[in-house]
Write a protein that holds these residues in place. Structure first.
Motif, short mmCIF file in Angstrom:
data_model
loop_
_atom_site.label_atom_id
_atom_site.label_comp_id
_atom_site.label_asym_id
_atom_site.label_seq_id
_atom_site.Cartn_x
_atom_site.Cartn_y
_atom_site.Cartn_z
N ALA A 76 -19.32 -22.60 -23.60
CA ALA A 76 -19.54 -21.96 -24.60
C ALA A 76 -20.04 -20.61 -24.55
O ALA A 76 -21.12 -20.24 -25.19
N VAL A 77 -19.30 -19.82 -23.80
CA VAL A 77 -20.03 -18.51 -23.40
C VAL A 77 -20.24 -17.36 -24.70
O VAL A 77 -21.18 -16.95 -24.94
N ALA A 78 -19.17 -17.36 -25.34
CA ALA A 78 -18.91 -16.56 -26.51
C ALA A 78 -20.17 -17.08 -27.73
O ALA A 78 -20.82 -16.16 -28.25
N GLU A 79 -20.29 -18.29 -27.73
CA GLU A 79 -21.50 -18.80 -28.68
C GLU A 79 -22.80 -18.34 -27.93
O GLU A 79 -23.62 -18.06 -28.76
N SER A 80 -22.98 -18.73 -26.67
CA SER A 80 -24.03 -18.09 -26.27
C SER A 80 -24.57 -16.80 -26.34
O SER A 80 -25.60 -16.31 -26.61
N LEU A 84 -27.77 -15.00 -28.26
CA LEU A 84 -28.41 -13.90 -27.64
C LEU A 84 -28.62 -12.73 -28.49
O LEU A 84 -29.47 -11.95 -28.87
N PHE A 85 -27.40 -12.34 -29.15
CA PHE A 85 -27.24 -11.07 -30.16
C PHE A 85 -28.49 -11.35 -31.27
O PHE A 85 -29.44 -10.45 -31.58
N ASP A 86 -28.29 -12.71 -31.84
CA ASP A 86 -29.25 -12.96 -32.74
C ASP A 86 -30.63 -12.96 -32.50
O ASP A 86 -31.58 -12.13 -33.18
N TRP A 87 -31.05 -13.11 -31.21
CA TRP A 87 -32.26 -13.32 -30.65
C TRP A 87 -32.86 -11.94 -30.58
O TRP A 87 -33.86 -11.49 -31.10
N TYR A 88 -31.97 -10.99 -29.95
CA TYR A 88 -32.26 -9.54 -29.78
C TYR A 88 -32.35 -8.89 -31.37
O TYR A 88 -33.45 -7.94 -31.54
N GLN A 89 -31.72 -9.17 -32.11
CA GLN A 89 -31.93 -8.78 -33.55
C GLN A 89 -33.18 -9.20 -34.27
O GLN A 89 -33.79 -8.33 -34.82
N GLU A 90 -33.53 -10.33 -33.82
CA GLU A 90 -34.93 -10.94 -34.58
C GLU A 90 -36.20 -10.39 -33.67
O GLU A 90 -37.10 -10.45 -34.24
N LEU A 148 -20.21 -10.20 -15.07
CA LEU A 148 -19.78 -10.69 -16.37
C LEU A 148 -21.23 -10.64 -17.23
O LEU A 148 -21.26 -10.18 -18.51
N LEU A 149 -22.42 -11.25 -16.81
CA LEU A 149 -23.49 -11.21 -17.48
C LEU A 149 -24.08 -9.92 -17.74
O LEU A 149 -24.68 -9.52 -18.86
N PHE A 150 -24.26 -9.03 -16.81
CA PHE A 150 -24.49 -7.68 -17.14
C PHE A 150 -23.77 -6.87 -18.12
O PHE A 150 -24.23 -6.15 -19.00
N THR A 151 -22.34 -7.19 -18.27
CA THR A 151 -21.42 -6.81 -19.30
C THR A 151 -21.93 -7.18 -20.57
O THR A 151 -21.90 -6.39 -21.67
N PHE A 152 -22.10 -8.53 -20.75
CA PHE A 152 -22.69 -9.13 -21.97
C PHE A 152 -23.82 -8.43 -22.38
O PHE A 152 -24.10 -8.15 -23.56
N MET A 153 -24.85 -8.20 -21.50
CA MET A 153 -26.25 -7.51 -21.78
C MET A 153 -25.88 -6.40 -22.34
O MET A 153 -26.55 -5.92 -23.12
N GLY A 154 -24.92 -5.57 -21.70
CA GLY A 154 -24.82 -4.23 -22.22
C GLY A 154 -24.15 -4.04 -23.48
O GLY A 154 -24.37 -3.43 -24.62
N LEU A 155 -23.24 -5.12 -23.68
CA LEU A 155 -22.46 -5.21 -25.34
C LEU A 155 -23.55 -5.62 -26.31
O LEU A 155 -23.41 -5.21 -27.54
N ILE A 156 -24.52 -6.18 -25.74
CA ILE A 156 -25.62 -6.57 -26.97
C ILE A 156 -26.34 -5.67 -26.99
O ILE A 156 -26.81 -5.04 -28.17
N ALA A 157 -27.21 -5.06 -25.82
CA ALA A 157 -28.43 -4.35 -26.23
C ALA A 157 -28.06 -2.91 -26.63
O ALA A 157 -28.85 -2.44 -27.34
N TRP A 158 -26.96 -2.40 -26.30
CA TRP A 158 -26.67 -1.09 -26.95
C TRP A 158 -26.70 -0.96 -28.56
O TRP A 158 -27.12 0.17 -28.92
N ASN A 159 -26.25 -2.19 -29.08
CA ASN A 159 -26.65 -2.12 -30.61
C ASN A 159 -28.01 -1.78 -31.01
O ASN A 159 -28.06 -1.25 -32.22
N THR A 185 -17.73 -8.64 -33.17
CA THR A 185 -17.11 -8.01 -32.04
C THR A 185 -17.31 -8.22 -30.97
O THR A 185 -16.47 -8.50 -29.84
N VAL A 186 -18.71 -8.51 -30.44
CA VAL A 186 -19.19 -8.73 -29.33
C VAL A 186 -18.70 -10.16 -28.99
O VAL A 186 -18.39 -10.59 -27.91
N VAL A 187 -19.07 -10.97 -29.60
CA VAL A 187 -18.61 -12.48 -29.62
C VAL A 187 -17.09 -12.77 -29.23
O VAL A 187 -16.83 -13.30 -28.10
N ASP A 188 -16.34 -11.82 -29.92
CA ASP A 188 -14.98 -11.91 -29.70
C ASP A 188 -14.63 -11.41 -28.39
O ASP A 188 -13.62 -11.89 -27.63
N VAL A 189 -15.27 -10.26 -27.87
CA VAL A 189 -14.96 -9.72 -26.49
C VAL A 189 -15.42 -10.70 -25.40
O VAL A 189 -14.89 -10.82 -24.42
N ALA A 190 -16.59 -11.38 -25.64
CA ALA A 190 -17.26 -12.26 -24.86
C ALA A 190 -16.22 -13.38 -24.63
O ALA A 190 -16.11 -13.80 -23.64
#
Length: 200
Positions: A76-80, A84-90, A148-159, A185-190
């Motif tokens: 469940a990579v996209a859900e993860s 993670l996006f939610d955690w960074y928002q908080e 893949l992990l680093f790409t996910f981190m970039g997709l999240i962190a830049w926001n 968008t980030v979840v869909d791309v993931a």
């Protein structure tokens, strides 16, 4: 009332997190941390050694906090990624701390970097063991999972690194609206990036 060393450490840690997130390592002031923590500067040096060591301890603890809060589920990579996006928002302070580290820290590897590298390596191996990148030859799977992990981190962190740009570029009135769009968008791309590849 008896002196509570653990409570003092917690107050120092919370005050230091806020101070470093706001001012970075160079701009942070131990005196301000002590005042905000209702502690004295000597206690900070006693518990943490130096301002640099305190910054490293704060960053290490925040990274550990996210590590134990969110694990990448290979099924469940996209859900993860969404979690993670939610955690960074908080916890927007972590992005700020990482940006300050990138701007101010020396380029020399230290013990903290070795620990973090090992943690990321373990995450990549966990994804590979769960079947991520199974379409690739065995010796290429770990590297693919790392990318893949680093790409996910970039997709999240830049926001969270540039929220004003996010709001303007998406033409939204509020950060909240922009981040809601970005999360979807980030979840869909993931989901697309982690999907099994058709090798036929």
């Amino acid at each position: 009332m008896a002196y509570d060393a653990e409570d003092t450490r917690r107050r120092i840690f919370a005050a230091a997190t806020a101070e470093f997130a706001e001012y970075g390592l160079a701009g942070a002031r131990v005196g301000r941390i002590a005042t905000a923590a209702r502690a004295n500067k000597q206690a900070i040096y006693l518990y943490y050694g130096s301002k640099e060591q305190l910054f490293a301890a704060v960053l290490r603890a925040k990274l550990e906090e996210v590590r134990v809060s969110i694990s990448f589920d290979p099924d469940a990579v996209a859900e993860s990624v969404g979690q993670l996006f939610d955690w960074y928002q908080e916890h927007p302070e972590l992005i700020r701390l990482l940006l300050w580290e990138a701007l101010e820290a020396s380029g020399e590897p230290d013990e903290s970097e070795r620990e973090r590298r090992a943690g990321f390596r373990a995450k990549a191996h966990h994804l590979v063991a769960g079947g991520v990148a199974r379409h690739l030859p065995e010796d290429a799977r770990v590297r693919a999972a790392q990318d893949l992990l680093f790409t996910f981190m970039g997709l999240i962190a830049w926001n969270f690194a540039v929220p004003k740009m996010c709001r303007m570029m998406l033409d939204e009135e509020t950060d909240r609206a922009a981040l809601a769009r970005r999360r979807a968008t980030v979840v869909d791309v993931a989901r697309r990036l982690a999907a099994p590849q058709d090798t036929r």
